[in-house]
Design a protein around this motif. Structure first.
Motif, PDB file in Angstrom:
ATOM      1  N   ALA A   1      -5.154  34.323   6.044  1.00 10.01           N
ATOM      2  CA  ALA A   1      -4.989  34.586   4.612  1.00 10.01           C
ATOM      3  C   ALA A   1      -3.891  35.632   4.411  1.00 10.01           C
ATOM      4  O   ALA A   1      -3.974  36.485   3.533  1.00 10.01           O
ATOM      5  N   LEU A   2      -2.851  35.551   5.250  1.00 11.69           N
ATOM      6  CA  LEU A   2      -1.722  36.486   5.147  1.00 11.69           C
ATOM      7  C   LEU A   2      -0.896  36.172   3.904  1.00 11.69           C
ATOM      8  O   LEU A   2      -0.744  35.014   3.528  1.00 11.69           O
ATOM      9  N   THR A   3      -0.370  37.192   3.265  1.00 13.37           N
ATOM     10  CA  THR A   3       0.509  37.021   2.111  1.00 13.37           C
ATOM     11  C   THR A   3       1.944  36.893   2.619  1.00 13.37           C
ATOM     12  O   THR A   3       2.404  37.751   3.384  1.00 13.37           O
ATOM     13  N   PRO A   4       2.667  35.826   2.221  1.00 13.99           N
ATOM     14  CA  PRO A   4       4.041  35.676   2.718  1.00 13.99           C
ATOM     15  C   PRO A   4       4.994  36.687   2.067  1.00 13.99           C
ATOM     16  O   PRO A   4       4.871  36.993   0.883  1.00 13.99           O
ATOM     17  N   ILE A   5       5.910  37.213   2.867  1.00 16.94           N
ATOM     18  CA  ILE A   5       6.957  38.101   2.356  1.00 16.94           C
ATOM     19  C   ILE A   5       8.313  37.574   2.829  1.00 16.94           C
ATOM     20  O   ILE A   5       8.381  36.728   3.740  1.00 16.94           O
ATOM     21  N   THR A   6       9.390  38.072   2.194  1.00 20.34           N
ATOM     22  CA  THR A   6      10.739  37.611   2.551  1.00 20.34           C
ATOM     23  C   THR A   6      11.216  38.234   3.861  1.00 20.34           C
ATOM     24  O   THR A   6      11.803  37.576   4.710  1.00 20.34           O
TER      25      THR A   6
ATOM     26  N   GLN B   1      11.090  45.264   5.101  1.00 20.86           N
ATOM     27  CA  GLN B   1      11.002  45.888   3.776  1.00 20.86           C
ATOM     28  C   GLN B   1      10.083  45.036   2.896  1.00 20.86           C
ATOM     29  O   GLN B   1      10.249  43.819   2.832  1.00 20.86           O
ATOM     30  N   VAL B   2       9.121  45.674   2.261  1.00 21.62           N
ATOM     31  CA  VAL B   2       8.177  44.965   1.385  1.00 21.62           C
ATOM     32  C   VAL B   2       8.509  45.316  -0.063  1.00 21.62           C
ATOM     33  O   VAL B   2       8.655  46.497  -0.399  1.00 21.62           O
ATOM     34  N   SER B   3       8.633  44.313  -0.916  1.00 22.27           N
ATOM     35  CA  SER B   3       8.989  44.551  -2.322  1.00 22.27           C
ATOM     36  C   SER B   3       7.731  44.871  -3.138  1.00 22.27           C
ATOM     37  O   SER B   3       6.608  44.517  -2.736  1.00 22.27           O
TER      38      SER B   3
ATOM     39  N   GLY C   1      -2.979  40.466   5.103  1.00 21.30           N
ATOM     40  CA  GLY C   1      -1.882  41.390   5.350  1.00 21.30           C
ATOM     41  C   GLY C   1      -0.587  40.719   4.950  1.00 21.30           C
ATOM     42  O   GLY C   1      -0.574  39.856   4.056  1.00 21.30           O
ATOM     43  N   LEU C   2       0.496  41.074   5.635  1.00 22.72           N
ATOM     44  CA  LEU C   2       1.821  40.598   5.247  1.00 22.72           C
ATOM     45  C   LEU C   2       2.527  39.975   6.447  1.00 22.72           C
ATOM     46  O   LEU C   2       2.461  40.513   7.555  1.00 22.72           O
TER      47      LEU C   2
ATOM     48  N   GLY D   1       8.285  50.272   2.205  1.00 23.50           N
ATOM     49  CA  GLY D   1       8.072  49.702   0.881  1.00 23.50           C
ATOM     50  C   GLY D   1       6.614  49.728   0.459  1.00 23.50           C
ATOM     51  O   GLY D   1       6.304  49.645  -0.733  1.00 23.50           O
ATOM     52  N   VAL D   2       5.696  49.804   1.463  1.00 25.32           N
ATOM     53  CA  VAL D   2       4.267  49.900   1.136  1.00 25.32           C
ATOM     54  C   VAL D   2       3.969  51.385   0.881  1.00 25.32           C
ATOM     55  O   VAL D   2       4.331  52.232   1.691  1.00 25.32           O
ATOM     56  N   PRO D   3       3.311  51.724  -0.242  1.00 23.55           N
ATOM     57  CA  PRO D   3       3.086  53.131  -0.563  1.00 23.55           C
ATOM     58  C   PRO D   3       2.239  53.828   0.500  1.00 23.55           C
ATOM     59  O   PRO D   3       1.344  53.216   1.092  1.00 23.55           O
TER      60      PRO D   3
END
Lengths: 309, 309
Positions: free
Chosen positions: A80-85, A111-113, A57-58, A143-145
């Motif tokens: 196994a999370l994906t890093p976001i700003t 907000q996810v880019s 996830g994020l 930001g996630v569809p």
């Protein structure tokens, strides 16, 4: 390993106060901090049951770092999370000691880019082949569809991995159309999806919309399952009072746990109901009481009919 | 530079909700995060006024890291906080849009160990000789001795640095006995210290207990000062409505700012009152509105009598 997806992770804080009174100042007597978001909760229960589980996830910011630090201390759980700003949201449950009431404050998600979303999708595709099952859980951050879960369901089906979807609103509607193996709506989510408040009719309708199996949560009254193998109702032995936070996530963990052990539907439902009950009765919101789980497990009443093959 | 001490730093969160209703769930529409604790607030106002300022005290954990990251982005402000293991507390102000009410939730402060306290004291002693004034502000976290401020006041007096104390309860009582140059209690703190609800009598009594000068905050009615040089009352031109959060800290910044510029008491009080008013009127709790500050500054009414030398 079982894979859980949490696109809107959270740092869950529980504050204990004497009594919450608007427009006054409160001394918080106790602070509990734990990693949250529905897929994270499911993963923690699965890990506690002895399964190897991977959380993707994020997550971002200082709050995301705290979530990941908590996960790093959980045996059998791989981060196994994906890093976001953007920073992972906080949720705050304010528990009033006098009344026992819980007041919930939920921050908006980060907000996810587009590039962060693309990075997550690549990670998900890498992880899928190693998974015995995947759970897609919770809300979507900005930001996630809105069709995100539909795409994730299709990817799982293509990879031949059983996929459970637990979300609500438009992401659920679109996800169901992509034909997930299991959805686990509560009564409100099911009514919103189908327009029907009759659980029997609504579960049937949800299957017609694309869900292979529907396990509807009826709150303290247990679960109702409509599947190609048959229809069942699973009821806890007694109405259990307590904090329902996380009970739905524990039910998802129970379903997945028994599914990956290739147990039949009645056993899957018993496990889900017993874990829900053990979560409602736990001292800490979102944890489960192992004693209650083991005691309730053998006493869940499952009634139903097997479909003619 | 001006030195401010914040032993109980905070990560201040402001949550906007439509209307806070106990035992329901709320979507937070807006989250504002800023560094807090009274001495930190004083330092930020001083830096905004153009002063070089150093922040010392205690900070720890992920929340402490966030506080320090915010401070690192503030011009003219130097972070000299002593790291501790316990996490800096969060405070949450929940603002209801419908009513305008603010509900405050304050986490308890972190536990401070004897060695952490000793490390802070060593740092304070290093910083004192370079300070033109020092402000000791706010509550004490668990583990810090109740006589802490008394010791810090004595060290400042020994170093010949003017010292202002802004706290309450037993730490104030003990601190006053160590003879600080200025204390800035509000009406409740002054009444608790002296037992008198008559501000004139109470300020006099507080001086008798050890404070060289007493500047009592009378809320929207301004300040009352009792000093060896004379007694004054400083009143804002109009009663200003708004959020009083941080107004007292802005008053402390105004007093210190004018003190280090060696301005006379009436000018110190005008600056303190104008900054308080500009904080009450700011859109964001704890910030100050520079336009209001400049507009009010020339219109504060100071009346009083100079002592016979």
């Amino acid at each position: 390993m079982i894979l859980t997806v949490t696109l809107n992770t959270a740092l869950d804080l529980t504050y204990r106060v004497r009594s919450l009174r608007p427009d006054t100042s409160h001394r918080v007597t106790d602070v509990l901090e734990r990693p949250g978001g529905k897929g994270v909760n499911v993963a923690r229960v699965l890990a506690a049951l002895g399964h190897e589980v991977t959380v993707t996830g994020l997550a971002g910011g200082a709050t995301g770092d705290l979530v990941r630090a908590h996960l790093a201390r959980t045996p059998r759980l791989t981060d196994a999370l994906t890093p976001i700003t953007g920073p992972t949201r906080r949720t705050i449950a304010v528990v009033s000691e006098l009344s026992g009431d819980t007041t919930q404050l939920n921050e908006p998600g980060p907000q996810v880019s587009p590039s962060e979303w693309a990075a997550f999708l690549a990670r998900y595709d890498e992880l899928l082949p190693g998974a015995s099952a995947v759970a897609l859980c919770g809300s979507l951050p900005p930001g996630v569809p809105v069709g995100a879960y539909a795409g994730l369901v299709r990817a799982a089906r293509t990879a031949g991995v059983p996929v459970l979807l637990d979300t609500s609103g438009e992401p659920l509607r679109r996800g169901v159309a992509a034909r997930p193996d299991i959805i686990k709506p509560n009564a409100d989510e099911l009514a919103e999806l189908t327009g029907s408040h009759d659980p029997l009719r609504a579960t049937r309708d949800a299957r017609r919309r694309g869900a292979h199996c529907v396990v509807a949560s009826l709150g303290p009254r247990g679960l109702l399952a409509d599947t190609p193998e048959g229809r069942w109702r699973a009821t806890p032995p007694t109405l259990l009072h307590g904090n329902p936070t996380g009970a739905g996530d524990s039910a998802v963990a129970g379903l997945l746990s028994a599914l990956t052990e290739q147990l039949p539907w009645p056993t899957r439902l018993s496990r889900a109901v017993a874990l829900s009950a053990a979560t409602v009765r736990a001292a800490t919101a979102g944890e489960f009481d192992r004693g209650v789980y083991e005691e309730v497990l053998g006493r869940v009443v499952v009634t139903g009919e097997v479909s003619a093959a």
